[in-house]
Design a protein around this motif. Structure first.
Motif, PDB file in Angstrom:
ATOM      1  N   SER A  23       0.830  -1.218   0.000  1.00 44.99           N
ATOM      2  CA  SER A  23       0.000   0.000   0.000  1.00 44.99           C
ATOM      3  C   SER A  23       0.862   1.264   0.000  1.00 44.99           C
ATOM      4  N   LYS A  27      -2.419   0.862  -4.998  1.00 41.41           N
ATOM      5  CA  LYS A  27      -3.728   0.627  -4.367  1.00 41.41           C
ATOM      6  C   LYS A  27      -3.893  -0.874  -4.091  1.00 41.41           C
ATOM      7  N   VAL A  28      -4.230  -1.204  -2.855  1.00 40.89           N
ATOM      8  CA  VAL A  28      -4.311  -2.610  -2.442  1.00 40.89           C
ATOM      9  C   VAL A  28      -5.713  -2.943  -1.944  1.00 40.89           C
ATOM     10  N   LEU A 158      -2.548   0.126   6.582  1.00 37.54           N
ATOM     11  CA  LEU A 158      -3.018  -0.167   5.213  1.00 37.54           C
ATOM     12  C   LEU A 158      -4.124   0.819   4.829  1.00 37.54           C
ATOM     13  N   ASN A 161      -3.018   4.267   4.217  1.00 36.27           N
ATOM     14  CA  ASN A 161      -2.358   4.416   2.912  1.00 36.27           C
ATOM     15  C   ASN A 161      -3.341   4.288   1.753  1.00 36.27           C
ATOM     16  N   GLY A 163      -5.579   1.794   1.304  1.00 37.48           N
ATOM     17  CA  GLY A 163      -5.940   0.414   0.969  1.00 37.48           C
ATOM     18  C   GLY A 163      -7.290   0.026   1.544  1.00 37.48           C
TER      19      GLY A 163
END
Ligand SMILES: Cc1cc2nc3c(=O)[nH]c(=O)nc-3n(C[C@H](O)[C@H](O)[C@H](O)COP(=O)(O)OP(=O)(O)OC[C@H]3O[C@@H](n4cnc5c(N)ncnc54)[C@H](O)[C@@H]3O)c2cc1C
Length: 392
Positions: A23, A27-28, A158, A161, A163
């Protein structure tokens, strides 16, 4: 349909940590089939970090994870991720050489150790039956890990960030068209050019959904038992105590004692339960090797540990489909070695070099590859079961 740069499958320590690493770069979407993270192996571990535990490459990943666990990045966590524990390894006369080899390897990697007689080891753990053993090694830097805080912190970072983490999102189908993977779940469909398979005991099922060949990465059940310590004893400072031949370990756990008979029974991927025979063996080992008496089993559980035949990490791009990255085969090192394993897996997903500190420890693309012979060769279908030493 949600699109991302990476889809990570599995919300245990492996998935949460690699999703966090990725991330920082793109993009996760992290997909977990259960309704909470860490429900399977991650939530059932003994949660210790010892650089003397596990096969050679995994123990190096533990060394490479230590700095993150001891001094995580600013604002990553509000509580310490590790607490002092210490580890005591007990050896019989015929295991003296083996223990000395382990000590040499630890010293080479800069770990602190103290060699003692079994009798002197009573100062660390007063309940061992010293007459059963000849020699001992104490590793002061072994730590307890707060695995719940670790996973929660990874997930929080995550999200920060950008995600996405979704529970109740079992990946039921995986399709690849052109350069894109599509994952179908009860929470919707997700697309990304790269998949990371961090599904613990289920990694084989995920590979099957992706139409890839069988890989020898399979789960084994382990049993844990909790009982009350002797009345009046101050157990908080006792170390995690192992025998070198790996027939038991025990440690203080929230005011009680947790013991495992170190069982390793092949299992399908499932909600693992404690095995009654193994519970009895665990109690017997406590009676045989310590002066403690188990009056009542207060709590017991089972958990899966997933291994390749050589017990080493299975981290890297699938030889048939490089956009499918494995983060698997964590065995008994997934929590303690997870931070470095995640950075390593992220380097494969990002197609960058192996992080320098990890490469410096002798980890290569080949020695952890899901394409190495013992992992791809179906004749190795039954992973070897043996001691730490056999794999070094
Ligand atoms: C008794 C015991 C003691 C242990 N002690 C230690 C220890 O002291 N220190 C240590 O480092 N390690 C220890 N371990 C090992 C450690 O627990 C594992 O190595 C680690 O938890 C593996 O993490 P994981 O994320 O790969 O697996 P898991 O935590 O099992 O996570 C995999 C996740 O994938 C999800 N999943 C599966 N299929 C799908 C799907 N189709 N779609 C979406 N999600 C899916 C599962 O629900 C699961 O949550 C121990 C293990 C046991 C059992």
């Amino acid at each position: 349909m949600e699109t991302a740069d990476f889809i990570v499958i599995g919300g245990g320590i492996a998935g949460a940590s690699v999703a966090y690493e990725l991330s920082r770069e793109g993009k996760v979407v992290l997909l977990e089939m259960e309704s909470s993270p860490g429900y399977h192996s991650t939530g059932r571990s003994a949660a210790v970090m010892s650089e003397n535990y596990g096969p050679s490459l995994w123990s190096r990943l533990v060394t490479a994870s230590r700095a993150f666990l001891e001094s995580p990045p600013d604002h990553f966590t509000e509580v310490p991720l590790v607490m002092p524990r210490g580890a005591l390894f007990l050896a019989h006369e015929h295991e003296r050489k083996q223990l000395h080899r382990q000590a040499d390897e630890l010293l080479r990697r800069g770990a602190a150790i103290e060699m003692t007689t079994a009798e002197q080891a009573l100062k660390f753990c007063p309940v061992i039956r010293a007459e059963e053993f000849a020699t001992a090694m104490y590793e002061p830097d072994c730590k307890d890990i707060d695995s719940n805080a670790l996973v929660t912190s990874y997930l929080k970072a995550l999200r920060k960030n950008g995600g996405t983490f979704l529970t109740d999102a079992r990946v039921e189908a995986l399709e690849r068209s052109g350069s894109t993977w599509r994952a179908s779940t009860p929470r919707g469909e997700f697309e990304a050019p790269v998949i990371v398979n961090a599904a613990g005991g289920w990694v084989q099922e995920i590979a099957k959904l992706a139409g890839l060949s069988y890989r020898n990465v399979v789960p084994f059940r382990r049993t844990a038992v909790v009982f009350d310590p002797p009345e009046g004893s101050v157990i908080q400072t006792w170390p995690m105590t192992f025998d070198v031949s790996e027939t038991f370990y025990f440690k203080p756990e929230a005011g009680r004692i947790m013991v495992s008979p170190i069982d390793m029974a092949p299992s399908p991927p499932c909600d693992a339960q404690a095995d009654e025979l193994e519970v009895a063996i665990a109690v017997d080992r406590i009676h045989r090797f310590t002066t403690m008496n188990v009056r009542t089993v207060v709590h017991k559980w089972g958990g899966l540990r997933t291994f390749a035949p050589d017990h080493e990490p299975v981290i890297g791009r699938d030889p048939e489909q490089p956009s499918f990255v494995w983060l698997a085969g964590q065995g008994g090192n997934g929590v303690m070695g997870g931070a470095a394993a995640a950075r390593l897996a992220a380097s494969f997903a990002l197609n960058t070099n192996i992080p320098e500190d990890i490469a410096a420890l002798g980890i290569t693309t080949e020695n952890v590859s899901p394409g190495r012979r013992c992992v791809v060769d179906p004749n190795h279908a039954a992973p070897v079961v043996g001691t730490m030493e056999e794999f070094e």
